[in-house]
Design a protein around this motif. Sequence first.
Motif, PDB file in Angstrom:
ATOM      1  N   GLY A  70      57.150  74.985  -3.395  1.00 56.07           N
ATOM      2  CA  GLY A  70      57.015  76.261  -3.735  1.00 56.07           C
ATOM      3  C   GLY A  70      58.101  77.049  -4.550  1.00 56.07           C
ATOM      4  O   GLY A  70      58.025  77.831  -5.610  1.00 56.07           O
ATOM      5  N   ASP A  71      59.213  76.531  -4.271  1.00 54.53           N
ATOM      6  CA  ASP A  71      60.417  76.881  -4.822  1.00 54.53           C
ATOM      7  C   ASP A  71      60.630  76.597  -6.164  1.00 54.53           C
ATOM      8  O   ASP A  71      61.696  76.742  -6.999  1.00 54.53           O
ATOM      9  CB  ASP A  71      61.701  76.857  -4.100  1.00 54.53           C
ATOM     10  N   ILE A  72      59.973  75.350  -6.503  1.00 57.88           N
ATOM     11  CA  ILE A  72      60.542  74.638  -7.677  1.00 57.88           C
ATOM     12  C   ILE A  72      60.159  75.645  -9.174  1.00 57.88           C
ATOM     13  O   ILE A  72      59.075  76.215  -9.182  1.00 57.88           O
ATOM     14  CB  ILE A  72      59.561  73.503  -7.916  1.00 57.88           C
ATOM     15  N   GLU A  73      61.190  75.336  -9.938  1.00 58.42           N
ATOM     16  CA  GLU A  73      61.080  76.105 -11.063  1.00 58.42           C
ATOM     17  C   GLU A  73      61.125  75.034 -12.321  1.00 58.42           C
ATOM     18  O   GLU A  73      62.064  74.464 -12.469  1.00 58.42           O
ATOM     19  CB  GLU A  73      61.935  77.146 -11.445  1.00 58.42           C
ATOM     20  N   ALA A  77      45.767  83.860  10.360  1.00 52.95           N
ATOM     21  CA  ALA A  77      47.289  83.581  10.025  1.00 52.95           C
ATOM     22  C   ALA A  77      47.144  82.643   8.817  1.00 52.95           C
ATOM     23  O   ALA A  77      48.099  82.807   7.911  1.00 52.95           O
ATOM     24  CB  ALA A  77      48.117  83.001  11.137  1.00 52.95           C
ATOM     25  N   VAL A  78      46.588  81.641   8.714  1.00 55.02           N
ATOM     26  CA  VAL A  78      46.850  80.674   7.816  1.00 55.02           C
ATOM     27  C   VAL A  78      46.068  80.975   6.117  1.00 55.02           C
ATOM     28  O   VAL A  78      47.101  80.828   5.302  1.00 55.02           O
ATOM     29  CB  VAL A  78      46.398  79.099   8.125  1.00 55.02           C
ATOM     30  N   LEU A  79      45.301  81.891   6.359  1.00 53.19           N
ATOM     31  CA  LEU A  79      44.667  82.597   5.293  1.00 53.19           C
ATOM     32  C   LEU A  79      45.598  83.655   4.674  1.00 53.19           C
ATOM     33  O   LEU A  79      45.832  83.575   3.541  1.00 53.19           O
ATOM     34  CB  LEU A  79      43.353  82.915   5.514  1.00 53.19           C
ATOM     35  N   SER A  80      46.253  84.525   5.769  1.00 52.02           N
ATOM     36  CA  SER A  80      47.071  85.592   5.266  1.00 52.02           C
ATOM     37  C   SER A  80      48.231  84.803   4.386  1.00 52.02           C
ATOM     38  O   SER A  80      48.568  85.348   3.444  1.00 52.02           O
ATOM     39  CB  SER A  80      47.507  86.410   6.505  1.00 52.02           C
ATOM     40  N   TYR A  81      48.676  83.812   5.130  1.00 48.36           N
ATOM     41  CA  TYR A  81      49.982  83.157   4.733  1.00 48.36           C
ATOM     42  C   TYR A  81      49.739  82.588   3.137  1.00 48.36           C
ATOM     43  O   TYR A  81      50.241  82.512   2.361  1.00 48.36           O
ATOM     44  CB  TYR A  81      50.351  82.079   5.537  1.00 48.36           C
ATOM     45  N   SER A  82      48.487  82.224   3.137  1.00 47.23           N
ATOM     46  CA  SER A  82      48.207  81.252   1.758  1.00 47.23           C
ATOM     47  C   SER A  82      48.361  82.219   0.435  1.00 47.23           C
ATOM     48  O   SER A  82      48.520  81.692  -0.635  1.00 47.23           O
ATOM     49  CB  SER A  82      46.811  80.601   1.895  1.00 47.23           C
ATOM     50  N   PRO A 115      51.828  85.613  -7.742  1.00 48.13           N
ATOM     51  CA  PRO A 115      53.182  84.940  -7.452  1.00 48.13           C
ATOM     52  C   PRO A 115      53.043  84.784  -5.983  1.00 48.13           C
ATOM     53  O   PRO A 115      52.860  85.779  -4.894  1.00 48.13           O
ATOM     54  CB  PRO A 115      54.338  86.091  -7.775  1.00 48.13           C
ATOM     55  N   GLY A 116      53.605  83.815  -5.467  1.00 49.09           N
ATOM     56  CA  GLY A 116      53.671  83.566  -4.055  1.00 49.09           C
ATOM     57  C   GLY A 116      52.387  82.830  -3.516  1.00 49.09           C
ATOM     58  O   GLY A 116      52.374  82.393  -2.313  1.00 49.09           O
ATOM     59  N   LYS A 117      51.293  82.960  -3.992  1.00 45.86           N
ATOM     60  CA  LYS A 117      49.835  82.319  -3.588  1.00 45.86           C
ATOM     61  C   LYS A 117      50.208  80.712  -3.669  1.00 45.86           C
ATOM     62  O   LYS A 117      50.594  80.337  -4.447  1.00 45.86           O
ATOM     63  CB  LYS A 117      48.850  82.860  -4.560  1.00 45.86           C
TER      64      LYS A 117
END
Length: 617
Positions: A198-201, A97-102, A371-373
Motif C-alpha cells: 500500500g505504501d509503494i510509490e 470492521a474489514v469493509l470499513s478498513y478496505s 486514496p487509501g482504498k
Amino acid sequence: MRNFILDEMLHDLGVDMPTNKTSSADGIEWNLTDFYESLDDPNIERDLNKALKRADDFAEKYRGKIEELKLTPSEFKEAMDEYENIYELMAKIGSFAVLSYSVDTQDPDRGALYAKAQEKSSEVKNKLIFFQLEWQSLDDENADKYMESDELDKYSSLIRHWRRYTPYMLSEREEQLVESLQNTAKKAFVRLFDETIGDIEVPIEIEGEEKKMVLDQALSLLFENDRDVRKKAKEGVTKALKDKNKLLTFIFNNIVLNHDTISEFRDYPHPMTPRNLDNRVDKDTVDALMEACINNVEMVHKFYEIKKDLLGYDKLYDYDRYNPLPGAPSEITFEESKKKVLNAFERFSPQMREVAEKFFDNSWIDAQLKPGKRGGAFSASTVPSVHPYILLNFTDKPRDAMTMAHELGHGIHQYLARKQGYLQQSTPLTTAEMASVFGEMLLFDKMLEEEDPETKLALIGNKLQSDFATVFRQVVMTRFELSLHEARKEKGELKPQQICELWLEANEKEFGESVELTDDYGWWWSYVLHFVHYPFYCYAYAFGELLVLALYGLYKEQGQEFVPKYIELLSRGGSEDPKDLLAEIGVDITDPEFWQKGLSVLWEHLDTMENLLKETE
Ligand SMILES: [Zn+2]
C-alpha cells in the motif's frame, strides 16, 4: 482448519487491478449502516461482549458432551444452531470492521477496529474449538449415527466435511496455541505485506515529468495502447518492487515456512492438502486440471503470435501481454456499465437482474476511487442477516465493466445462498468463482452481438487474453508456489534472486517463445497478494473458469431449461461438495475429459478469431 471469520471473506479478481484518481464512479460509496451506525457505535462493543459471553455459556453447556456421548441428535442440532449464531454474530462485527478498513486503510481507527475484531474472533474461536475437535475425535461408528439422523439433516454435509480433517488434528491446547500465535505470525505478515504494498510509490516518467503513483495505478498502465508508457510502467514497477525486495522476500519466506511448519505438525501429505480440503476437491482432480492446461498451452503461444502480427511488432515482451487489441471500445462509464450488465443478466433470467439491482439501489457497492482504498475488487458474503457488499475500483475502462459483472455474479450467488445459514452459505473457493465468471460470460456474449467484425475481433482477442490470465496464468502461479515451497524446504531461507528465477521458470512455460520475459519481470512475484493471503488459492480461478465454460456450453445446448437448474445450484451455496452439487446438473468434475471440454471452448474462440482476421483483411 477452516477459518470462518475474516480470512475467507474476500474474493479477489486475480488479475492486476488498477486505481486512478477520479472516474465516473465518483460518489458511488457503500452504506455500511446495515451492520452498525458508525465506527464508534456502542452496539459493536455490546455485540462483542455478547458473542464472548455466549461462547462461554456454550462451552459450559456442551464441553465433554459429544465425547461422553451425552447428546441426542436433536440436542446436537440445537448446539449447532447456537454455534452458528455465535459465529454469525462475530462475523457481523468482523465484516463491518474489514469493509470499513478496505475503503480507508490509512485511518488508524479503522485499522484498530480491524485488529480488535481479529483478536476477538480468535478468542471466540478458541472458546468454541473444543466442539469441532470433540466431533472430529469421535469414533466412526458413533459419528455415523449422528450423520445419518434426520434431525441433523441441515448440517449433515458440514459435519461430514469436518470429519475429513480428523487425521490432521492437533490436541485442543495445540489448536488454541496455533490460533493465537497466528496473530503475531501469519496474520501479522499479511498485514505487513498489505501495508508495504500500500505504501509503494512507483516513479514513472510521463511526458518528461516524473510522477509517483500507487502500485495498482502503475499496473493499470500495462493496459495502455502506448507501448512506451507500458515500458515505463514496467520499469517503474520493477524499480519500486526491487526497492522493497528485502522486506518482501522476508515476508514470503516466513509465509511459506509458517504454512509448511503447520502442515508438518498436522501431518498433511502435501502443502496443497489443506487448500484442497477447504476446497472440497481431491488432489487428483486438481492435478487433472493443471495437466489439461499444460497440455493446451500451445493455444497461448498461437494467440500471442496473432497479437504480434496485428500490432506489427517484431517481438512481444512481458509488458505487451495485456494491452487491448486495436479496435475495442476504450472507455465506459459506471452508468453505462451498470446498464449493460443488468440487461445481460436480465436476458438470462429476470430474477438475476432483480437481485443485481438491489446492489445498486441500496448502496451495497463501493466503486469510487479514493486514496487509501484497497486495490482490486471483491464481493464479501458477510452474514445472512445482512447481505453481501461489493468493492470495485472503477476506472472507466471496459474491463471494469467485466469486473462489475464478475463481482455481481459473486454477489448474486452469495445473496441467494444466504438461506443456507452462515456456516454453509459460502461455497469452497473452487466453485466460488463459478457465478462470477458466468456473469462475465453473459456480459461478453451480449456485447459481442452488438458489434461489427473488426470490433468483434478485438473483443474476442481481449477476452481470450483475460481468459488466459484466469486459466493459464493461475496454473503458472500454482506451479510457482509449489516450487517455492519445495525450494524453501530444500535450501532454507531463499534469496530474492532465487525466487525471481523460480518465477521466470514457471512463467516461461506459459509463453514459450511467443513472449520474451525480461529480467525485470523476474521481480513481479513480489506483489501478488494471493501468495501471502491465501496459499494455493490461484488454481481455483482456473477451476472456476473452465467449469463455467463447460456450464455455458450446457446453457447454449439447453436454453431456458438450464436457467432454473443454475439458479438452484447457486442457492445451494456450500451445502454440499462441489462434485455432488454439479453432478445434479449433469457435470462430472472427476472426469479428465471434462476439463478438456472447457479448454475446447477457448480453442473455438481462437478459431473464430482467425476466421474474423481473414474476413477483415
Ligand atoms: Zn472472483
